[in-house]
Design an enzyme around this catalytic site. Structure first.
Site, PDB file in Angstrom:
ATOM      1  N   CYS A   1       0.842  -1.194   0.000  1.00  0.00           N
ATOM      2  CA  CYS A   1       0.000   0.000   0.000  1.00  0.00           C
ATOM      3  C   CYS A   1       0.884   1.253   0.000  1.00  0.00           C
ATOM      4  CB  CYS A   1      -0.900  -0.008   1.233  1.00  0.00           C
ATOM      5  SG  CYS A   1      -2.061   1.392   1.266  1.00  0.00           S
TER       6      CYS A   1
ATOM      7  N   ASP B   1       0.382   3.819   1.685  1.00  0.00           N
ATOM      8  CA  ASP B   1       0.344   4.412   3.032  1.00  0.00           C
ATOM      9  C   ASP B   1       1.760   4.714   3.534  1.00  0.00           C
ATOM     10  OD1 ASP B   1       0.223   4.559   5.977  1.00  0.00           O
ATOM     11  OD2 ASP B   1      -1.872   3.971   5.723  1.00  0.00           O
TER      12      ASP B   1
ATOM     13  N   ARG C   1       3.006   4.827   6.293  1.00  0.00           N
ATOM     14  CA  ARG C   1       3.478   4.091   7.484  1.00  0.00           C
ATOM     15  C   ARG C   1       3.926   2.665   7.170  1.00  0.00           C
ATOM     16  NH1 ARG C   1      -2.131   5.018  10.433  1.00  0.00           N
ATOM     17  NH2 ARG C   1      -2.698   4.442   8.299  1.00  0.00           N
TER      18      ARG C   1
ATOM     19  N   HIS D   1      -2.364  -4.164   5.033  1.00  0.00           N
ATOM     20  CA  HIS D   1      -2.175  -3.740   6.427  1.00  0.00           C
ATOM     21  C   HIS D   1      -3.506  -3.402   7.088  1.00  0.00           C
ATOM     22  CE1 HIS D   1      -2.562   0.772   5.937  1.00  0.00           C
ATOM     23  NE2 HIS D   1      -2.401   0.411   4.679  1.00  0.00           N
TER      24      HIS D   1
ATOM     25  N   CYS E   1      -6.083   0.235   7.050  1.00  0.00           N
ATOM     26  CA  CYS E   1      -5.847   0.761   5.692  1.00  0.00           C
ATOM     27  C   CYS E   1      -6.969   1.741   5.303  1.00  0.00           C
ATOM     28  CB  CYS E   1      -5.791  -0.391   4.690  1.00  0.00           C
ATOM     29  SG  CYS E   1      -5.461   0.161   2.990  1.00  0.00           S
TER      30      CYS E   1
HETATM   31 ZN   LIG Z   1      -3.388   1.157   3.061  1.00  0.00          ZN
END
Ligand SMILES: [Zn+2]
Length: 211
Positions: free
Chosen positions: A42, A44, A46, A98, A101
């Site tokens: 992803c 993202d 993090r 994750h 998400c």
């Molecule tokens: Zn995500």
């Protein structure tokens, strides 16, 4: 200091340090890459793989997008897979979802015609296939379970792709595995989907394909 100034300053310091501590390291890397893993994850901020799995530069070939989707009609996904498998001969493909998400939550909460909504339609297909199970869960568990099912679905999309099937057919090592990352404790968890051959994949899905 602005973020960009900080970025450039950090880079300058990192470059100095690595050239001092490991002379020749960057020169060696500049000649070729031989990554061990294709990472499909992803976007993202993090969940970047570099820090999660602690492998050195040159080890991981990365493809990331919203909600770690391997879309079989997306030229970007296909080009990454083709280059990783056919050119770099990467032996492991890791699909990493994750918990927490934002893409999964968005797919569950609304739909629309903006680009991210259209992209997440692929996640809604996964939801629809498993609606009976998912609808029995409270909201947080539902989102977490959909994140897991999405990983399984993307592993399936990779395994059924001609690029991987042809690689298996010619005896090339390609191990496709699904994992999920917990942003709360920083741990990766295996999801029980790992395929090293067409036969193993077909046995799991109970399907038969002719190549
Ligand atoms: Zn995500």
């Amino acid at each position: 200091m602005s973020s960009i100034k900080q970025m450039l300053e950090n880079n300058r310091k990192w470059s100095e340090r690595i050239r001092k501590e490991s002379p020749g390291y960057l020169e060696t890397l500049s000649n070729a890459q031989t990554p061990e893993i294709l990472w499909v994850g992803c976007s993202d901020s993090r969940v970047g793989p570099d820090q999660l799995i602690g492998l050195p530069m040159g080890s991981v070939f990365v493809h990331r997008n919203v909600a770690n989707i391997f879309a079989t009609n997306d030229l970007n996904c296909l080009a990454v897979l083709e280059y990783a498998v056919d050119e770099l001969k990467v032996p492991n493909i890791v699909v990493c979802g994750h918990y927490g998400c934002g893409g999964v939550h968005a797919a569950l909460e609304h739909s629309g015609v903006q680009p991210v909504d259209l992209w997440l339609d692929q996640l809604r297909f996964v939801y629809n296939r498993h609606a009976e199970e998912l609808n029995q869960l409270p909201p947080t568990e539902r989102a977490n379970r959909l994140a897991e099912l999405n990983v399984e679905s993307q592993v399936h999309n990779i395994c059924r792709n001609t690029i991987v099937r042809e690689a298996w057919k010619r005896g090339q090592e390609v191990n496709v595995i699904g994992v999920i990352y917990d942003i709360h404790d920083g741990l990766l968890k295996q999801l029980g989907v790992e395929f090293r051959s067409r036969e193993a994949w077909e046995a799991h899905y109970g399907e038969s394909f002719s190549v």
